[in-house]
Motif scaffolding. Structure first.
Motif, PDB file in Angstrom:
ATOM      1  N   LEU A 210      31.675 -42.631 -64.402  1.00 32.76           N
ATOM      2  CA  LEU A 210      32.222 -43.346 -63.260  1.00 32.76           C
ATOM      3  C   LEU A 210      31.614 -42.897 -61.936  1.00 32.76           C
ATOM      4  CD1 LEU A 210      36.007 -43.739 -64.161  1.00 32.76           C
ATOM      5  CD2 LEU A 210      34.120 -45.305 -64.560  1.00 32.76           C
ATOM      6  N   LEU A 211      30.936 -41.749 -61.941  1.00 32.65           N
ATOM      7  CA  LEU A 211      30.189 -41.349 -60.747  1.00 32.65           C
ATOM      8  C   LEU A 211      29.165 -42.420 -60.382  1.00 32.65           C
ATOM      9  CD1 LEU A 211      29.595 -37.581 -61.595  1.00 32.65           C
ATOM     10  CD2 LEU A 211      30.923 -38.420 -59.644  1.00 32.65           C
ATOM     11  N   ASP A 212      28.471 -42.932 -61.387  1.00 28.70           N
ATOM     12  CA  ASP A 212      27.482 -43.995 -61.148  1.00 28.70           C
ATOM     13  C   ASP A 212      28.160 -45.236 -60.567  1.00 28.70           C
ATOM     14  OD1 ASP A 212      25.603 -42.312 -62.222  1.00 28.70           O
ATOM     15  OD2 ASP A 212      25.527 -43.319 -64.169  1.00 28.70           O
ATOM     16  N   ASN A 213      29.304 -45.596 -61.129  1.00 27.99           N
ATOM     17  CA  ASN A 213      30.018 -46.783 -60.657  1.00 27.99           C
ATOM     18  C   ASN A 213      30.450 -46.621 -59.197  1.00 27.99           C
ATOM     19  OD1 ASN A 213      29.796 -47.170 -63.397  1.00 27.99           O
ATOM     20  ND2 ASN A 213      31.905 -47.776 -63.730  1.00 27.99           N
ATOM     21  N   PHE A 214      30.992 -45.443 -58.887  1.00 30.36           N
ATOM     22  CA  PHE A 214      31.448 -45.181 -57.516  1.00 30.36           C
ATOM     23  C   PHE A 214      30.294 -45.277 -56.529  1.00 30.36           C
ATOM     24  CE2 PHE A 214      31.888 -42.089 -54.056  1.00 30.36           C
ATOM     25  CZ  PHE A 214      33.087 -42.494 -53.470  1.00 30.36           C
ATOM     26  N   LEU A 215      29.188 -44.627 -56.843  1.00 38.18           N
ATOM     27  CA  LEU A 215      28.062 -44.607 -55.905  1.00 38.18           C
ATOM     28  C   LEU A 215      27.381 -45.968 -55.799  1.00 38.18           C
ATOM     29  CD1 LEU A 215      26.687 -41.076 -56.771  1.00 38.18           C
ATOM     30  CD2 LEU A 215      27.697 -41.787 -54.596  1.00 38.18           C
ATOM     31  N   LEU A 216      27.373 -46.731 -56.875  1.00 40.85           N
ATOM     32  CA  LEU A 216      26.844 -48.088 -56.807  1.00 40.85           C
ATOM     33  C   LEU A 216      27.723 -48.954 -55.903  1.00 40.85           C
ATOM     34  CD1 LEU A 216      24.763 -50.165 -57.769  1.00 40.85           C
ATOM     35  CD2 LEU A 216      26.265 -50.642 -59.720  1.00 40.85           C
ATOM     36  N   GLU A 217      29.020 -48.800 -56.075  1.00 43.87           N
ATOM     37  CA  GLU A 217      29.955 -49.563 -55.237  1.00 43.87           C
ATOM     38  C   GLU A 217      29.826 -49.177 -53.768  1.00 43.87           C
ATOM     39  OE1 GLU A 217      34.741 -49.531 -54.842  1.00 43.87           O
ATOM     40  OE2 GLU A 217      33.975 -50.020 -56.848  1.00 43.87           O
ATOM     41  N   LYS A 218      29.499 -47.888 -53.498  1.00 45.13           N
ATOM     42  CA  LYS A 218      29.437 -47.379 -52.124  1.00 45.13           C
ATOM     43  C   LYS A 218      28.008 -47.291 -51.584  1.00 45.13           C
ATOM     44  CE  LYS A 218      33.903 -46.411 -52.057  1.00 45.13           C
ATOM     45  NZ  LYS A 218      34.869 -47.086 -51.170  1.00 45.13           N
ATOM     46  N   LYS A 219      27.062 -47.924 -52.257  1.00 42.18           N
ATOM     47  CA  LYS A 219      25.654 -47.712 -51.891  1.00 42.18           C
ATOM     48  C   LYS A 219      25.338 -48.116 -50.455  1.00 42.18           C
ATOM     49  CE  LYS A 219      24.021 -52.066 -53.975  1.00 42.18           C
ATOM     50  NZ  LYS A 219      23.558 -52.736 -52.754  1.00 42.18           N
ATOM     51  N   ASP A 220      26.044 -49.072 -49.905  1.00 41.68           N
ATOM     52  CA  ASP A 220      25.799 -49.498 -48.529  1.00 41.68           C
ATOM     53  C   ASP A 220      26.823 -48.933 -47.551  1.00 41.68           C
ATOM     54  OD1 ASP A 220      23.587 -51.090 -49.263  1.00 41.68           O
ATOM     55  OD2 ASP A 220      24.934 -52.708 -49.890  1.00 41.68           O
ATOM     56  N   ALA A 221      27.690 -48.047 -48.029  1.00 44.46           N
ATOM     57  CA  ALA A 221      28.734 -47.484 -47.173  1.00 44.46           C
ATOM     58  C   ALA A 221      28.168 -46.354 -46.324  1.00 44.46           C
ATOM     59  CB  ALA A 221      29.886 -46.962 -48.030  1.00 44.46           C
ATOM     60  N   ALA A 222      28.895 -45.986 -45.275  1.00 42.14           N
ATOM     61  CA  ALA A 222      28.507 -44.862 -44.424  1.00 42.14           C
ATOM     62  C   ALA A 222      28.509 -43.578 -45.241  1.00 42.14           C
ATOM     63  CB  ALA A 222      29.468 -44.748 -43.249  1.00 42.14           C
ATOM     64  N   ILE A 223      27.682 -42.613 -44.814  1.00 39.77           N
ATOM     65  CA  ILE A 223      27.556 -41.350 -45.551  1.00 39.77           C
ATOM     66  C   ILE A 223      28.911 -40.653 -45.686  1.00 39.77           C
ATOM     67  CG2 ILE A 223      26.964 -40.063 -43.452  1.00 39.77           C
ATOM     68  CD1 ILE A 223      25.693 -39.355 -47.039  1.00 39.77           C
ATOM     69  N   GLN A 224      29.807 -40.830 -44.716  1.00 46.76           N
ATOM     70  CA  GLN A 224      31.100 -40.173 -44.770  1.00 46.76           C
ATOM     71  C   GLN A 224      31.904 -40.598 -45.994  1.00 46.76           C
ATOM     72  OE1 GLN A 224      29.794 -41.676 -42.170  1.00 46.76           O
ATOM     73  NE2 GLN A 224      29.670 -40.161 -40.502  1.00 46.76           N
ATOM     74  N   GLU A 225      31.727 -41.826 -46.448  1.00 46.54           N
ATOM     75  CA  GLU A 225      32.463 -42.317 -47.608  1.00 46.54           C
ATOM     76  C   GLU A 225      31.930 -41.739 -48.916  1.00 46.54           C
ATOM     77  OE1 GLU A 225      33.502 -46.427 -47.921  1.00 46.54           O
ATOM     78  OE2 GLU A 225      33.178 -46.768 -45.779  1.00 46.54           O
ATOM     79  N   LYS A 226      30.693 -41.245 -48.880  1.00 41.26           N
ATOM     80  CA  LYS A 226      30.088 -40.677 -50.082  1.00 41.26           C
ATOM     81  C   LYS A 226      30.033 -39.159 -50.032  1.00 41.26           C
ATOM     82  CE  LYS A 226      26.545 -43.415 -49.260  1.00 41.26           C
ATOM     83  NZ  LYS A 226      25.234 -44.088 -49.347  1.00 41.26           N
ATOM     84  N   ASP A 227      30.322 -38.588 -48.856  1.00 47.06           N
ATOM     85  CA  ASP A 227      30.152 -37.153 -48.691  1.00 47.06           C
ATOM     86  C   ASP A 227      31.346 -36.374 -49.229  1.00 47.06           C
ATOM     87  OD1 ASP A 227      28.962 -34.779 -47.994  1.00 47.06           O
ATOM     88  OD2 ASP A 227      29.635 -34.852 -45.915  1.00 47.06           O
ATOM     89  N   ALA A 228      32.535 -36.677 -48.739  1.00 44.94           N
ATOM     90  CA  ALA A 228      33.723 -35.940 -49.164  1.00 44.94           C
ATOM     91  C   ALA A 228      34.028 -36.215 -50.636  1.00 44.94           C
ATOM     92  CB  ALA A 228      34.917 -36.329 -48.297  1.00 44.94           C
ATOM     93  N   PRO A 229      34.032 -35.186 -51.478  1.00 44.81           N
ATOM     94  CA  PRO A 229      34.291 -35.426 -52.905  1.00 44.81           C
ATOM     95  C   PRO A 229      35.668 -35.998 -53.167  1.00 44.81           C
ATOM     96  CG  PRO A 229      34.283 -33.073 -52.403  1.00 44.81           C
ATOM     97  CD  PRO A 229      33.778 -33.765 -51.185  1.00 44.81           C
TER      98      PRO A 229
END
Length: 278
Positions: A210-229
């Motif tokens: 699901l890490l792949d799914n999350f990052l694919l879903e957030k690929k165009d999001a701001a870094i803050q949405e992908k930074d905090a675990p």
């Protein structure tokens, strides 16, 4: 079970405080990665390695760092068995947004680079816990959850004050201590929960894809949405069972004062150093 330690941060606030200090007491901390700061009689991260080594359930430790601190981590790791280092290839906190991975992508990097197909302990490299924390107890609880359902995951929570909810991810749970949602830095009026969730998770191997799914879903999001675990945990709660385990609190080394307080505790107040976190 594997352990992945997220240690790719640059400690910007701490280094800024050290540079501003005029006493000279902290000159030895200049340019030191937060996970390698001396805390008590060993590096902060070495407290984790000592506890993990005493565990029968963790057979390999993977550390994700950056290019700036890579050599320091490699030198540190040479003193321990079964520690593997991977670099996220960034060189400063000012890297372009395209270059910065964020903590969730760093976790994904470790999973893919080392072909991890096991349950994973995810540990924030700048965090230590109060003395009631027990790695053996956490593993025992996770085994119970896995026996009930292989999809189950486990996170830690501790009680924070009303005026601290806006600093943390706050978990709301049901009567079975299953998380129903996690709110990121809510106002006290926005939730009745005071369960702060630090960066320590036990992820089922069934949750790793699901890490792949999350990052694919957030690929165009701001870094803050992908930074905090915690953002991944909040997302995961809606898709897989996530249960909580209560602890007394943590030491979060963010600035110079929090480091001084942490170091002082380990030098003067730690009661059971020989079994700490085990």
């Amino acid at each position: 079970m594997k352990a992945v330690i997220l240690a790719a941060g640059y400690g910007t606030r701490l280094q800024r405080d050290v540079a501003a200090d005029r006493s000279g007491r902290f000159a030895h901390l200049v340019g030191v990665a937060k996970p390698l700061l001396p805390v008590g009689n060993r590096a902060l991260l070495s407290h984790w390695i000592r506890a993990l080594a005493a565990s029968n359930g963790v057979d390999d430790v993977y550390v994700v760092t950056n290019a700036l601190f890579l050599s320091a981590f490699e030198e540190w790791a040479a003193h321990f068995p079964n520690i593997n280092i991977v670099c996220d290839q960034t060189t400063s906190n000012e890297n372009s947004l395209q270059d910065r991975l964020g903590a969730v992508a760093c976790l994904q990097l470790a999973v893919k680079h080392f072909h991890i197909q096991d349950h994973v302990l995810v540990i924030g490299g700048d965090t230590l816990f109060k003395e009631d924390f027990s790695l053996a107890g956490i593993q025992s609880r996770f085994c119970e959850l896995q026996a009930a359902c292989e999809d189950n995951n486990l996170v830690l929570t501790y009680q924070c004050r009303d005026d601290e909810t806006a600093k943390y991810g706050i978990v709301e749970v049901d009567d079975d201590l299953r998380a129903v949602c996690m709110k990121e830095k809510p106002l006290p009026s926005e939730t009745a929960s005071r369960r702060a969730c630090p960066c320590f998770y036990v992820l089922s191997k069934k949750s790793l894809p699901l890490l792949d799914n999350f990052l694919l879903e957030k690929k165009d999001a701001a870094i803050q949405e992908k930074d905090a675990p915690g953002n991944f945990v909040a997302w995961l709660i809606l898709r897989k069972p996530v249960y909580v385990h209560e602890i007394g609190g943590r030491f979060d080394v963010g600035n110079l004062q929090s480091y001084v307080d942490c170091d002082r505790f380990f030098k003067d107040k730690l009661l059971h150093a020989h079994t700490y976190m085990m």
